[in-house]
Design a protein around this motif. Structure first.
Motif, PDB file in Angstrom:
ATOM      1  N   ALA A  72      40.738  44.071  56.517  1.00  0.00           N
ATOM      2  CA  ALA A  72      40.116  44.064  55.188  1.00  0.00           C
ATOM      3  C   ALA A  72      38.674  44.546  55.262  1.00  0.00           C
ATOM      4  CB  ALA A  72      40.181  42.663  54.583  1.00  0.00           C
ATOM      5  N   ILE A  73      37.951  44.104  56.262  1.00  0.00           N
ATOM      6  CA  ILE A  73      36.555  44.508  56.418  1.00  0.00           C
ATOM      7  C   ILE A  73      36.441  46.009  56.605  1.00  0.00           C
ATOM      8  CG2 ILE A  73      34.586  44.391  58.023  1.00  0.00           C
ATOM      9  CD1 ILE A  73      35.252  41.373  58.325  1.00  0.00           C
ATOM     10  N   ARG A  74      37.396  46.619  57.293  1.00  0.00           N
ATOM     11  CA  ARG A  74      37.337  48.062  57.547  1.00  0.00           C
ATOM     12  C   ARG A  74      37.809  48.922  56.376  1.00  0.00           C
ATOM     13  NH1 ARG A  74      39.107  45.869  62.385  1.00  0.00           N
ATOM     14  NH2 ARG A  74      41.269  46.445  61.944  1.00  0.00           N
ATOM     15  N   LEU A  75      38.333  48.301  55.311  1.00  0.00           N
ATOM     16  CA  LEU A  75      38.753  49.074  54.145  1.00  0.00           C
ATOM     17  C   LEU A  75      37.555  49.748  53.491  1.00  0.00           C
ATOM     18  CD1 LEU A  75      41.251  46.582  52.466  1.00  0.00           C
ATOM     19  CD2 LEU A  75      41.829  48.725  53.624  1.00  0.00           C
ATOM     20  N   LYS A  76      37.806  50.925  52.939  1.00  0.00           N
ATOM     21  CA  LYS A  76      36.749  51.611  52.205  1.00  0.00           C
ATOM     22  C   LYS A  76      36.514  50.821  50.923  1.00  0.00           C
ATOM     23  CE  LYS A  76      35.428  56.019  50.306  1.00  0.00           C
ATOM     24  NZ  LYS A  76      35.835  57.356  49.928  1.00  0.00           N
ATOM     25  N   GLY A  77      35.303  50.623  50.581  1.00  0.00           N
ATOM     26  CA  GLY A  77      34.988  49.797  49.426  1.00  0.00           C
ATOM     27  C   GLY A  77      34.179  50.540  48.404  1.00  0.00           C
ATOM     28  N   PRO A  78      33.390  49.856  47.709  1.00  0.00           N
ATOM     29  CA  PRO A  78      33.107  48.440  47.943  1.00  0.00           C
ATOM     30  C   PRO A  78      34.198  47.542  47.374  1.00  0.00           C
ATOM     31  CG  PRO A  78      31.835  49.212  46.083  1.00  0.00           C
ATOM     32  CD  PRO A  78      32.577  50.405  46.618  1.00  0.00           C
ATOM     33  N   LEU A  79      34.323  46.400  48.005  1.00  0.00           N
ATOM     34  CA  LEU A  79      35.156  45.332  47.488  1.00  0.00           C
ATOM     35  C   LEU A  79      34.498  44.023  47.882  1.00  0.00           C
ATOM     36  CD1 LEU A  79      36.972  44.389  50.235  1.00  0.00           C
ATOM     37  CD2 LEU A  79      38.143  46.460  49.601  1.00  0.00           C
ATOM     38  N   THR A  80      35.076  42.941  47.452  1.00  0.00           N
ATOM     39  CA  THR A  80      34.516  41.621  47.740  1.00  0.00           C
ATOM     40  C   THR A  80      35.482  40.885  48.646  1.00  0.00           C
ATOM     41  OG1 THR A  80      33.383  41.582  45.611  1.00  0.00           O
ATOM     42  CG2 THR A  80      33.684  39.471  46.722  1.00  0.00           C
ATOM     43  N   ILE A  81      34.953  40.300  49.704  1.00  0.00           N
ATOM     44  CA  ILE A  81      35.772  39.525  50.635  1.00  0.00           C
ATOM     45  C   ILE A  81      35.306  38.073  50.546  1.00  0.00           C
ATOM     46  CG2 ILE A  81      36.491  39.211  53.029  1.00  0.00           C
ATOM     47  CD1 ILE A  81      36.015  42.210  53.440  1.00  0.00           C
ATOM     48  N   SER A  82      36.251  37.178  50.295  1.00  0.00           N
ATOM     49  CA  SER A  82      35.941  35.763  50.115  1.00  0.00           C
ATOM     50  C   SER A  82      36.482  34.976  51.309  1.00  0.00           C
ATOM     51  CB  SER A  82      36.550  35.270  48.800  1.00  0.00           C
ATOM     52  OG  SER A  82      36.021  34.019  48.445  1.00  0.00           O
ATOM     53  N   PHE A  83      35.557  34.365  52.047  1.00  0.00           N
ATOM     54  CA  PHE A  83      35.861  33.685  53.304  1.00  0.00           C
ATOM     55  C   PHE A  83      36.064  32.184  53.105  1.00  0.00           C
ATOM     56  CE2 PHE A  83      33.715  37.522  54.608  1.00  0.00           C
ATOM     57  CZ  PHE A  83      34.364  37.897  55.768  1.00  0.00           C
ATOM     58  N   VAL A 104      30.186  39.472  49.762  1.00  0.00           N
ATOM     59  CA  VAL A 104      30.761  38.314  50.441  1.00  0.00           C
ATOM     60  C   VAL A 104      30.712  37.109  49.506  1.00  0.00           C
ATOM     61  CG1 VAL A 104      30.467  36.705  52.372  1.00  0.00           C
ATOM     62  CG2 VAL A 104      30.176  39.161  52.733  1.00  0.00           C
ATOM     63  N   MET A 105      31.868  36.454  49.385  1.00  0.00           N
ATOM     64  CA  MET A 105      31.969  35.216  48.621  1.00  0.00           C
ATOM     65  C   MET A 105      32.522  34.124  49.530  1.00  0.00           C
ATOM     66  SD  MET A 105      33.423  36.581  44.904  1.00  0.00           S
ATOM     67  CE  MET A 105      33.998  34.976  44.452  1.00  0.00           C
ATOM     68  N   LEU A 106      32.465  32.899  49.013  1.00  0.00           N
ATOM     69  CA  LEU A 106      33.022  31.756  49.725  1.00  0.00           C
ATOM     70  C   LEU A 106      34.247  31.273  48.952  1.00  0.00           C
ATOM     71  CD1 LEU A 106      32.252  30.257  52.305  1.00  0.00           C
ATOM     72  CD2 LEU A 106      30.965  28.655  50.918  1.00  0.00           C
ATOM     73  N   HIS A 107      35.339  31.058  49.668  1.00  0.00           N
ATOM     74  CA  HIS A 107      36.638  30.688  49.090  1.00  0.00           C
ATOM     75  C   HIS A 107      36.814  29.181  49.277  1.00  0.00           C
ATOM     76  CE1 HIS A 107      40.486  31.830  47.529  1.00  0.00           C
ATOM     77  NE2 HIS A 107      41.158  31.583  48.635  1.00  0.00           N
ATOM     78  N   ILE A 108      36.451  28.405  48.267  1.00  0.00           N
ATOM     79  CA  ILE A 108      36.379  26.948  48.372  1.00  0.00           C
ATOM     80  C   ILE A 108      37.755  26.311  48.177  1.00  0.00           C
ATOM     81  CG2 ILE A 108      35.302  24.864  47.423  1.00  0.00           C
ATOM     82  CD1 ILE A 108      33.236  26.726  48.638  1.00  0.00           C
ATOM     83  N   PRO A 109      38.254  25.557  49.174  1.00  0.00           N
ATOM     84  CA  PRO A 109      39.545  24.872  49.023  1.00  0.00           C
ATOM     85  C   PRO A 109      39.461  23.771  47.966  1.00  0.00           C
ATOM     86  CG  PRO A 109      38.926  25.023  51.338  1.00  0.00           C
ATOM     87  CD  PRO A 109      37.720  25.404  50.528  1.00  0.00           C
ATOM     88  N   MET A 110      40.346  23.831  46.982  1.00  0.00           N
ATOM     89  CA  MET A 110      40.402  22.845  45.903  1.00  0.00           C
ATOM     90  C   MET A 110      41.839  22.379  45.727  1.00  0.00           C
ATOM     91  SD  MET A 110      37.875  24.622  43.127  1.00  0.00           S
ATOM     92  CE  MET A 110      36.226  25.159  43.580  1.00  0.00           C
TER      93      MET A 110
END
Length: 171
Positions: A72-83, A104-110
């Motif tokens: 995913a990081i190597r994909l041509k972007g821009p895009l948003t990756i949520s960790f 970069v976003m944070l993917h919060i477990p809920m």
């Protein structure tokens, strides 16, 4: 009688494997170099609208599966990756994403509705009090400075509960 749908298997183009873009200077994920909040300072600039439809792509669940996150990081972007906040080497993976011009976003477990196979580490539960939700959210946010936002991982129960969601929205 139903009509047969022709196969397009042979008509699809071959997509080359993703390649890493040349490194770029990535701003430090803090407010020390700028008076702007991190979500503005670290946002990827979008080209001016040209009248065509636009989409935003967020790839979430990133970080734990390092191999697929790397793709995913190597994909041509821009895009948003949520960790996910409990991924190993979170800062290193996020640094690689930013270097490849991704937000970069944070993917919060809920907490979701219904049963789920394995409880997520760091899960925010609807029955928690506001102070516990704030404490856990602060821990997650501290794990990855410089994010442009958060999104929920699972979370259908938690996000449907206004009392549980209020401390998250306030933050």
């Amino acid at each position: 009688p139903p009509t047969a749908i022709p196969s397009i298997r042979g008509a699809l183009p071959t997509i080359p494997p993703p390649r890493l873009l040349p490194p770029v200077r990535v701003p430090a994920p803090s407010m020390s170099e700028s008076d702007e909040p991190a979500w503005i300072a670290n946002a990827v600039a979008a080209p001016p609208p040209d009248g065509r439809p636009e989409i935003a792509i967020i790839i979430d669940d990133a970080g734990v599966d390092r191999a697929h996150t790397g793709v995913a990081i190597r994909l041509k972007g821009p895009l948003t990756i949520s960790f996910l906040p409990y991924a190993s080497d979170l800062s290193g993976q996020a640094r690689a994403a930013r270097a490849n011009r991704h937000e970069v976003m944070l993917h919060i477990p809920m907490e979701p509705h219904g049963a789920f196979a394995e409880p997520e580490p760091y899960l925010l539960r609807a029955r928690m009090g506001p102070s516990e939700i704030q404490r856990r959210l602060a821990r997650d946010l501290d794990a990855l400075p410089g994010i442009v936002g958060i999104n929920n991982h699972m979370g259908s129960l938690f996000t449907s509960d206004p009392q549980a969601l209020a401390p998250v929205m306030e933050e």
